[in-house]
Design a protein around this motif. Structure first.
Motif, PDB file in Angstrom:
ATOM      1  N   SER A   1       1.089  -1.559   0.101  1.00 30.56           N
ATOM      2  CA  SER A   1      -0.286   0.186   0.046  1.00 30.56           C
ATOM      3  C   SER A   1       1.141   1.022  -0.712  1.00 30.56           C
ATOM      4  CB  SER A   1      -0.899   0.050   1.438  1.00 30.56           C
ATOM      5  OG  SER A   1      -1.905  -1.204   1.324  1.00 30.56           O
TER       6      SER A   1
ATOM      7  N   PRO B   1      -8.653   1.050   9.858  1.00 33.76           N
ATOM      8  CA  PRO B   1      -8.256   0.069   8.349  1.00 33.76           C
ATOM      9  C   PRO B   1      -7.767  -1.476   9.222  1.00 33.76           C
ATOM     10  CG  PRO B   1      -8.094   1.764   7.494  1.00 33.76           C
ATOM     11  CD  PRO B   1      -8.166   1.767   9.255  1.00 33.76           C
TER      12      PRO B   1
ATOM     13  N   ALA C   1       0.095  -1.467   6.674  1.00 36.03           N
ATOM     14  CA  ALA C   1      -0.384  -0.059   5.313  1.00 36.03           C
ATOM     15  C   ALA C   1      -0.305   0.866   5.730  1.00 36.03           C
ATOM     16  CB  ALA C   1      -1.601  -1.274   4.866  1.00 36.03           C
TER      17      ALA C   1
ATOM     18  N   ARG D   1       0.197   3.691   4.435  1.00 36.15           N
ATOM     19  CA  ARG D   1      -1.027   4.960   3.978  1.00 36.15           C
ATOM     20  C   ARG D   1      -2.331   4.615   3.662  1.00 36.15           C
ATOM     21  NH1 ARG D   1       1.633   4.582  -0.689  1.00 36.15           N
ATOM     22  NH2 ARG D   1       2.339   7.210  -0.465  1.00 36.15           N
ATOM     23  N   ARG D   2      -2.386   3.963   4.396  1.00 38.31           N
ATOM     24  CA  ARG D   2      -4.444   3.537   3.872  1.00 38.31           C
ATOM     25  C   ARG D   2      -4.604   3.999   5.271  1.00 38.31           C
ATOM     26  NH1 ARG D   2      -7.196  -2.455   4.352  1.00 38.31           N
ATOM     27  NH2 ARG D   2      -9.156  -1.562   4.386  1.00 38.31           N
TER      28      ARG D   2
ATOM     29  N   ARG E   1      -4.787   7.687   5.598  1.00 33.27           N
ATOM     30  CA  ARG E   1      -5.620   8.414   4.808  1.00 33.27           C
ATOM     31  C   ARG E   1      -6.941   8.205   5.764  1.00 33.27           C
ATOM     32  NH1 ARG E   1      -4.994   9.907  -0.477  1.00 33.27           N
ATOM     33  NH2 ARG E   1      -7.123  10.132  -0.577  1.00 33.27           N
ATOM     34  N   TRP E   2      -7.160   6.904   6.994  1.00 33.81           N
ATOM     35  CA  TRP E   2      -7.764   7.223   7.242  1.00 33.81           C
ATOM     36  C   TRP E   2      -8.550   8.074   8.068  1.00 33.81           C
ATOM     37  CZ3 TRP E   2     -10.385   6.392  12.024  1.00 33.81           C
ATOM     38  CH2 TRP E   2     -11.691   5.989  11.785  1.00 33.81           C
TER      39      TRP E   2
END
Length: 349
Positions: free
Chosen positions: A9, A128, A187, A189-190, A193-194
């Motif tokens: 990711s 996430p 992960a 980045r995920r 962003r969340w």
């Protein structure tokens, strides 16, 4: 920690924004952390040694506070084995619509009245990685507890203390409030962003591998968007790890002497250093960490007065128009001008 040849990711640096243009809400501060422990008595003893104070204890849960006006910043729930139970943020008292927006988001629970000390209302979400994140509103405040005055320091050209020694006595820290939480994620980045899109956090700093910056962030420090009001450099940090887990939480104390005096006290109570005395570059923090017989790891951390940029140079933190989560200031300033102490409890202990 071993870093694999390829990371999940991740993408070029340009794809990592410092903020979301239209988050669901904008939380104001980190509110609390939750732990699960089989022995509430041992947990209470440790947190008292660390510098927290019991607000209420029931057969099933323990609520602890700092000396500031916040109601409680640590919840310990009774369970079969030690684990991290999640953490939370608080919304502005008048942002009822924000709770409703969160409750309508995918996977979120309903708005509920909290049946615990301080009352208030809250929505529970999962990030996430599956970590529980509770966003609350309207939890009662408490009268601040008395603390000592900060130590007086002499500097070049300024010597307010002459012929007067200072000898801090080893004792529990004067914890004021919860400062930040650090999570590990496979992960990042995920996860980042969340938190930007859902809670309106802003990235104060991204950390990349120097020899592989194109792989994306290995760590990010995120702060709350409080408009024109300065905020801590970070209320949450996310770091790459092969597994999703809790790393540590940090708590503000009076001054640097509180760090060393409380560390000495904890070591005398059976703790041992695991991180040692050290410092972090991004937020000008130094720390010492040691586990206790209850499976807790404690760290006291002071910070120097500094003013941090609103985002990394390659990003942009320009003012956002009024959105569903309210107006955002152009600067969204950040400060890191107090001291802190941190306590970490590993889920494996």
């Amino acid at each position: 920690m071993t870093i694999p040849a390829t990371l999940p990711s991740l993408a070029p640096i340009a794809e990592d924004p410092p903020r979301s243009p239209d988050p669901l809400v904008r939380v104001r501060d980190v509110s609390h952390v939750e732990f699960i422990k089989p022995d509430l008595g041992a947990a209470e003893s440790f947190f008292h040694d660390f510098g927290l104070h019991t607000v209420e204890r029931t057969p099933h849960a323990l609520y602890l506070r700092g000396a500031g006006s916040g109601h409680h910043c640590v919840i310990v729930r009774k369970g079969r084995r030690t684990a991290f139970g999640g953490f939370g943020f608080e919304l502005a008292a008048d942002d009822e619509a924000g709770l409703q927006r969160l409750a309508a988001s995918p996977g979120a629970g309903p708005v509920v009245d909290l049946d615990e000390p301080g009352a208030g209302r809250a929505v529970t979400l999962r990030d996430p990685a599956g970590q529980q994140v509770r966003v609350s509103q309207g939890i009662a405040s408490l009268a601040p507890l008395p603390t000592r005055e900060p130590m007086t320091f002499n500097n070049y050209g300024q010597r307010p203390r002459a012929n007067a020694t200072q000898r801090p006595v080893p004792a529990p820290a004067h914890v004021l409030r919860l400062g930040h939480v650090v999570l590990e994620s496979p992960a990042p980045r995920r996860a980042i962003r969340w938190y930007l899109d859902t809670l309106g956090l802003i990235v104060s700093d991204y950390n990349h591998l120097r020899h592989r910056p194109q792989d994306g962030p290995m760590m990010a420090f995120l702060r709350c968007d409080r408009g024109a009001e300065p905020a801590d450099h970070h209320s949450l940090a996310i770091v790459y790890s092969p597994r999703a887990t809790y790393n540590h939480s940090a708590y503000e104390v009076i001054d640097v002497d509180d760090v060393f005096a409380s560390g000495t006290y904890l070591f005398g109570r059976g703790g041992r250093r695991t991180w040692g005395w050290g410092a972090t570059f991004r937020a000008a923090r130094s720390s010492t960490t040691g586990p206790t017989p209850t499976g807790c790891s404690s760290s006291t951390t002071p910070t120097a007065t500094s003013s941090m940029p609103p985002c990394r140079p390659s990003g942009t933190c320009g003012g956002a128009p009024t959105t569903r989560s309210g107006a955002s200031s152009p600067a969204a300033p950040t400060t890191d001008a107090t001291s802190s102490a941190s306590c970490a409890i590993c889920a494996d202990h």
